[in-house]
Design a protein around this motif. Structure first.
Motif, PDB file in Angstrom:
ATOM      1  N   VAL A   1      16.692  46.547 -12.260  1.00 20.96           N
ATOM      2  CA  VAL A   1      17.164  46.985 -13.577  1.00 20.96           C
ATOM      3  C   VAL A   1      16.161  46.610 -14.656  1.00 20.96           C
ATOM      4  O   VAL A   1      15.841  47.409 -15.543  1.00 20.96           O
ATOM      5  N   VAL A   2      15.623  45.394 -14.584  1.00 18.20           N
ATOM      6  CA  VAL A   2      14.620  44.948 -15.560  1.00 18.20           C
ATOM      7  C   VAL A   2      13.396  45.851 -15.506  1.00 18.20           C
ATOM      8  O   VAL A   2      12.847  46.258 -16.538  1.00 18.20           O
ATOM      9  N   ALA A   3      12.956  46.192 -14.285  1.00 17.94           N
ATOM     10  CA  ALA A   3      11.771  47.046 -14.134  1.00 17.94           C
ATOM     11  C   ALA A   3      12.032  48.447 -14.688  1.00 17.94           C
ATOM     12  O   ALA A   3      11.173  49.040 -15.344  1.00 17.94           O
ATOM     13  N   LEU A   4      13.209  48.983 -14.424  1.00 20.06           N
ATOM     14  CA  LEU A   4      13.541  50.313 -14.936  1.00 20.06           C
ATOM     15  C   LEU A   4      13.593  50.318 -16.455  1.00 20.06           C
ATOM     16  O   LEU A   4      13.139  51.260 -17.105  1.00 20.06           O
ATOM     17  N   LYS A   5      14.145  49.245 -17.028  1.00 23.20           N
ATOM     18  CA  LYS A   5      14.176  49.144 -18.486  1.00 23.20           C
ATOM     19  C   LYS A   5      12.773  49.070 -19.067  1.00 23.20           C
ATOM     20  O   LYS A   5      12.515  49.539 -20.180  1.00 23.20           O
ATOM     21  N   ALA A   6      11.850  48.468 -18.306  1.00 25.80           N
ATOM     22  CA  ALA A   6      10.468  48.327 -18.771  1.00 25.80           C
ATOM     23  C   ALA A   6       9.687  49.623 -18.630  1.00 25.80           C
ATOM     24  O   ALA A   6       8.574  49.735 -19.145  1.00 25.80           O
ATOM     25  N   GLY A   7      10.249  50.591 -17.912  1.00 25.34           N
ATOM     26  CA  GLY A   7       9.585  51.892 -17.794  1.00 25.34           C
ATOM     27  C   GLY A   7       9.217  52.302 -16.399  1.00 25.34           C
ATOM     28  O   GLY A   7       8.495  53.292 -16.214  1.00 25.34           O
ATOM     29  N   ALA A   8       9.689  51.566 -15.383  1.00 26.02           N
ATOM     30  CA  ALA A   8       9.395  51.963 -14.013  1.00 26.02           C
ATOM     31  C   ALA A   8      10.050  53.300 -13.702  1.00 26.02           C
ATOM     32  O   ALA A   8      11.159  53.588 -14.156  1.00 26.02           O
ATOM     33  N   PHE A   9       9.353  54.103 -12.905  1.00 28.11           N
ATOM     34  CA  PHE A   9       9.857  55.421 -12.521  1.00 28.11           C
ATOM     35  C   PHE A   9      11.043  55.297 -11.571  1.00 28.11           C
ATOM     36  O   PHE A   9      12.045  55.997 -11.701  1.00 28.11           O
ATOM     37  N   ASP A  10      10.948  54.382 -10.605  1.00 25.85           N
ATOM     38  CA  ASP A  10      11.999  54.211  -9.611  1.00 25.85           C
ATOM     39  C   ASP A  10      11.722  52.900  -8.880  1.00 25.85           C
ATOM     40  O   ASP A  10      10.800  52.163  -9.217  1.00 25.85           O
ATOM     41  N   TYR A  11      12.513  52.619  -7.851  1.00 26.94           N
ATOM     42  CA  TYR A  11      12.318  51.393  -7.087  1.00 26.94           C
ATOM     43  C   TYR A  11      12.746  51.592  -5.646  1.00 26.94           C
ATOM     44  O   TYR A  11      13.530  52.497  -5.320  1.00 26.94           O
ATOM     45  N   VAL A  12      12.228  50.754  -4.757  1.00 18.87           N
ATOM     46  CA  VAL A  12      12.697  50.661  -3.372  1.00 18.87           C
ATOM     47  C   VAL A  12      12.919  49.185  -3.073  1.00 18.87           C
ATOM     48  O   VAL A  12      12.271  48.314  -3.653  1.00 18.87           O
ATOM     49  N   SER A  13      13.850  48.909  -2.186  1.00 17.36           N
ATOM     50  CA  SER A  13      14.188  47.530  -1.855  1.00 17.36           C
ATOM     51  C   SER A  13      13.621  47.158  -0.488  1.00 17.36           C
ATOM     52  O   SER A  13      13.468  48.011   0.389  1.00 17.36           O
ATOM     53  N   LYS A  14      13.296  45.870  -0.336  1.00 16.09           N
ATOM     54  CA  LYS A  14      12.879  45.355   0.975  1.00 16.09           C
ATOM     55  C   LYS A  14      14.115  45.033   1.801  1.00 16.09           C
ATOM     56  O   LYS A  14      15.106  44.537   1.258  1.00 16.09           O
ATOM     57  N   PRO A  15      14.081  45.252   3.103  1.00 18.61           N
ATOM     58  CA  PRO A  15      13.005  45.933   3.846  1.00 18.61           C
ATOM     59  C   PRO A  15      12.937  47.402   3.458  1.00 18.61           C
ATOM     60  O   PRO A  15      13.965  48.053   3.299  1.00 18.61           O
ATOM     61  N   VAL A  16      11.697  47.900   3.309  1.00 12.48           N
ATOM     62  CA  VAL A  16      11.503  49.249   2.786  1.00 12.48           C
ATOM     63  C   VAL A  16      11.963  50.282   3.810  1.00 12.48           C
ATOM     64  O   VAL A  16      11.500  50.290   4.958  1.00 12.48           O
ATOM     65  N   ALA A  17      12.897  51.120   3.399  1.00 13.36           N
ATOM     66  CA  ALA A  17      13.333  52.247   4.234  1.00 13.36           C
ATOM     67  C   ALA A  17      12.342  53.391   4.026  1.00 13.36           C
ATOM     68  O   ALA A  17      12.177  53.877   2.901  1.00 13.36           O
ATOM     69  N   LEU A  18      11.679  53.814   5.094  1.00 17.85           N
ATOM     70  CA  LEU A  18      10.596  54.786   4.960  1.00 17.85           C
ATOM     71  C   LEU A  18      11.093  56.149   4.479  1.00 17.85           C
ATOM     72  O   LEU A  18      10.377  56.836   3.746  1.00 17.85           O
ATOM     73  N   ASP A  19      12.304  56.543   4.873  1.00 11.79           N
ATOM     74  CA  ASP A  19      12.813  57.831   4.389  1.00 11.79           C
ATOM     75  C   ASP A  19      13.034  57.791   2.880  1.00 11.79           C
ATOM     76  O   ASP A  19      12.756  58.755   2.163  1.00 11.79           O
ATOM     77  N   GLN A  20      13.505  56.635   2.382  1.00  6.57           N
ATOM     78  CA  GLN A  20      13.695  56.484   0.943  1.00  6.57           C
ATOM     79  C   GLN A  20      12.349  56.471   0.234  1.00  6.57           C
ATOM     80  O   GLN A  20      12.194  57.049  -0.850  1.00  6.57           O
ATOM     81  N   LEU A  21      11.364  55.825   0.847  1.00  2.00           N
ATOM     82  CA  LEU A  21      10.015  55.789   0.263  1.00  2.00           C
ATOM     83  C   LEU A  21       9.442  57.198   0.153  1.00  2.00           C
ATOM     84  O   LEU A  21       8.857  57.565  -0.871  1.00  2.00           O
ATOM     85  N   ARG A  22       9.603  57.992   1.194  1.00  2.00           N
ATOM     86  CA  ARG A  22       9.061  59.361   1.170  1.00  2.00           C
ATOM     87  C   ARG A  22       9.708  60.183   0.054  1.00  2.00           C
ATOM     88  O   ARG A  22       9.035  60.956  -0.634  1.00  2.00           O
ATOM     89  N   LYS A  23      11.020  60.028  -0.119  1.00  2.00           N
ATOM     90  CA  LYS A  23      11.704  60.757  -1.193  1.00  2.00           C
ATOM     91  C   LYS A  23      11.166  60.340  -2.555  1.00  2.00           C
ATOM     92  O   LYS A  23      10.972  61.171  -3.445  1.00  2.00           O
ATOM     93  N   LEU A  24      10.954  59.032  -2.727  1.00  2.00           N
ATOM     94  CA  LEU A  24      10.425  58.539  -3.997  1.00  2.00           C
ATOM     95  C   LEU A  24       9.051  59.143  -4.269  1.00  2.00           C
ATOM     96  O   LEU A  24       8.763  59.600  -5.384  1.00  2.00           O
ATOM     97  N   VAL A  25       8.198  59.170  -3.239  1.00  4.98           N
ATOM     98  CA  VAL A  25       6.841  59.692  -3.410  1.00  4.98           C
ATOM     99  C   VAL A  25       6.875  61.181  -3.738  1.00  4.98           C
ATOM    100  O   VAL A  25       6.144  61.653  -4.613  1.00  4.98           O
ATOM    101  N   ARG A  26       7.742  61.934  -3.052  1.00  2.29           N
ATOM    102  CA  ARG A  26       7.825  63.371  -3.326  1.00  2.29           C
ATOM    103  C   ARG A  26       8.270  63.619  -4.766  1.00  2.29           C
ATOM    104  O   ARG A  26       7.760  64.522  -5.438  1.00  2.29           O
TER     105      ARG A  26
END
Length: 491
Positions: free
Chosen positions: A100-125
């Motif tokens: 939430v802090v990162a998003l407020k600072a202007g982050a586009f999105d986030y992923v949580s550890k352990p990184v789910a690769l399908d979620q990562l691919r969606k974020l990148v697309r």
């Protein structure tokens, strides 16, 4: 230009990964290379700054904890120095507050550890799609055409500020809460955010949280399996699955019961939902936009709304101004609405005096009230020309109409009953108003006084008042809300 098996476009798009864990850097690099992307990796802020000074990136992906600082520093630097570059963060498991802090600072999105690769691919697309979306400053946010009258029509400084905010919010995946009075256009603003975002070609699902029975909420939001309960004859997706890849708008979110707030919070944080009757969760990729006309912070203080969900939804706030604060836009809004209402070959327009009356009105119901006023006025207009009298405005106009006639008021009825000369069921004379007058305003005045008289007689018992008036309880409740009638107190 072509596409690989992962669905990414094989261009020269370049990604910068910043993480001090070598094995995670390697995993992310392999995954991104398989998507047809060029990848640079850095293990510190200093190394990342060197890469940023040499190359342009389609996405920066940074861990929140780095040996020489915080990923939050990188978020702020990228937003300040490389505004066209989206940056996403990797947060530790369960560290929703950091996200939430990162998003407020202007982050586009986030992923949580352990990184789910399908979620990562969606974020990148999503980040790559942003590179192909024109900045909203270069295109009209809405088209002021007859077919789409819009709250966002207008040239006032207030609406221009809203449009500028939307142009920035559309590029982020951060949750947005849209606040404003009823009728100010919250759902339309949400649709504009979606339409100008990388998710524009995906579904937009708007849900009125106050219109769903509490017993059905979980099934409606998350879906259900066949046989999960009586009547579940087939598997069914919920709102989250329907909005997968797109945007889910939670309208009147303050009306959610506390039990559902807990489940909604988990779904938003984990980005996974479990259907009613299912044993496993399924991943969903949904951007959450919420709206309310209530003061959510006050609801939190009163214990009606969970504080953790409030902070989760209220990452960015978009405040919509009431129409009375931008009356200069009334002319343009009215013209657009009338073009939509008019029959081809029979245009409807406002006289100068009618337009002046609208621009002097305070619009307690905002743009929705303006639409209703004009729709009613168009029906009364002679020769397609709307006069002041056709508008039937409330407030000062209603008061001037009331001065033109005499009706039985609550005070008169109270006095009559005290002398036992007349009761509610006995005939009472109502003098006709002086003409010209507004018929809708006259009838509204009569309806209000009769309802108030019935409430006085029944000591505000609405069920008994409905019986006295010969209407259903639901009809009476609707009229009370429409006419803004409060409980009547005897003097």
């Amino acid at each position: 230009m072509s596409q690989n098996d992962s669905g990414a476009t094989t261009t020269n798009a370049r990604i910068l990964v910043i993480d001090d864990e070598a094995h995670l850097r390697e995993l992310l690099e392999i995954t991104l290379i398989k998507m047809g992307l060029d990848v640079d990796t850095a293990e510190s802020l200093e190394g990342a700054r060197r890469f940023l000074s040499k190359h342009s990136y389609s996405l920066v992906l940074t861990d929140m904890r780095l040996p020489d600082g915080s990923g939050l520093e990188m978020v702020e630097e990228v937003n300040a120095q490389y505004r066209a570059t989206p940056i996403a963060v990797i947060t530790a498991f369960g560290s929703a507050d950091n996200a939430v802090v990162a998003l407020k600072a202007g982050a586009f999105d986030y992923v949580s550890k352990p990184v789910a690769l399908d979620q990562l691919r969606k974020l990148v697309r999503s980040a790559l799609q942003m590179q192909h979306v024109k900045p909203t400053e270069e295109v009209a946010i809405v088209s002021a055409t007859p077919s789409s009258p819009s709250f966002l029509i207008g040239q006032s400084s207030e609406i221009q500020h809203v449009r500028a905010q939307i142009s920035r919010l559309a590029r982020s995946m951060a949750p947005v809460i849209i606040t404003g009075e009823s009728g100010s256009g919250k759902e339309l603003a949400a649709r504009e955010i979606h339409r100008n975002s990388p998710r524009a070609d995906k579904p937009f699902i708007a849900v009125n949280c106050g219109a769903i029975p509490e017993a059905l909420m979980e099934a409606e939001f998350f879906g259900y399996r066949k046989g999960a309960f009586t009547g579940a004859v087939d598997d069914r997706d919920g709102f989250f699955q329907a909005a997968n890849g797109g945007t889910l708008m939670l309208d009147e979110v303050a009306d959610l019961p506390l039990a559902m707030q807990v489940k909604l919070l988990r779904a938003i944080q984990e980005r996974r939902v479990r259907k009613v009757g299912a044993t496993i969760e399924e991943a969903v990729d949904v951007r959450i936009l919420s709206a309310t006309h209530q003061n959510l912070e006050a609801c939190v203080n009163e214990g009606k709304f969970r504080q953790d969900l409030y902070y989760r939804l209220n990452v960015i706030e978009l405040v919509l101004p009431p129409l009375r604060q931008r009356l200069n836009d009334v002319s343009e809004l009215a013209n657009s609405i009338l073009l939509k209402l008019g029959v081809p070959g029979y245009p409807v327009s406002l006289t100068e005096s009618a337009l002046s009356a609208l621009q002097s009105y305070d619009f307690p119901g905002n743009v929705r009230e303006l639409e209703n006023i004009l729709e009613r006025a168009a029906a009364f207009a002679n020769d397609g020309s709307i006069e002041v009298i056709d508008l039937g405005l409330r407030g000062s106009t209603r008061a001037s109409v009331a001065d033109k006639f005499t009706s039985v008021s609550v005070e008169q009825i109270q006095q009559m009953e005290s002398t036992d000369t007349v009761g509610l069921n006995k005939p009472a004379s109502v003098l006709l108003p002086e003409l010209p007058c507004s018929l809708p305003a006259f009838l509204e005045h009569i309806e209000r006084e009769v309802i108030r008289a019935a409430l006085l007689k029944t000591r505000n018992n609405r069920t008994q008042a409905a019986e006295l008036l010969g209407v259903s309880f639901r009809q009476l409740r609707y009229s009370i809300q429409k006419l803004k009638i409060h409980d009547v107190e005897a003097d």
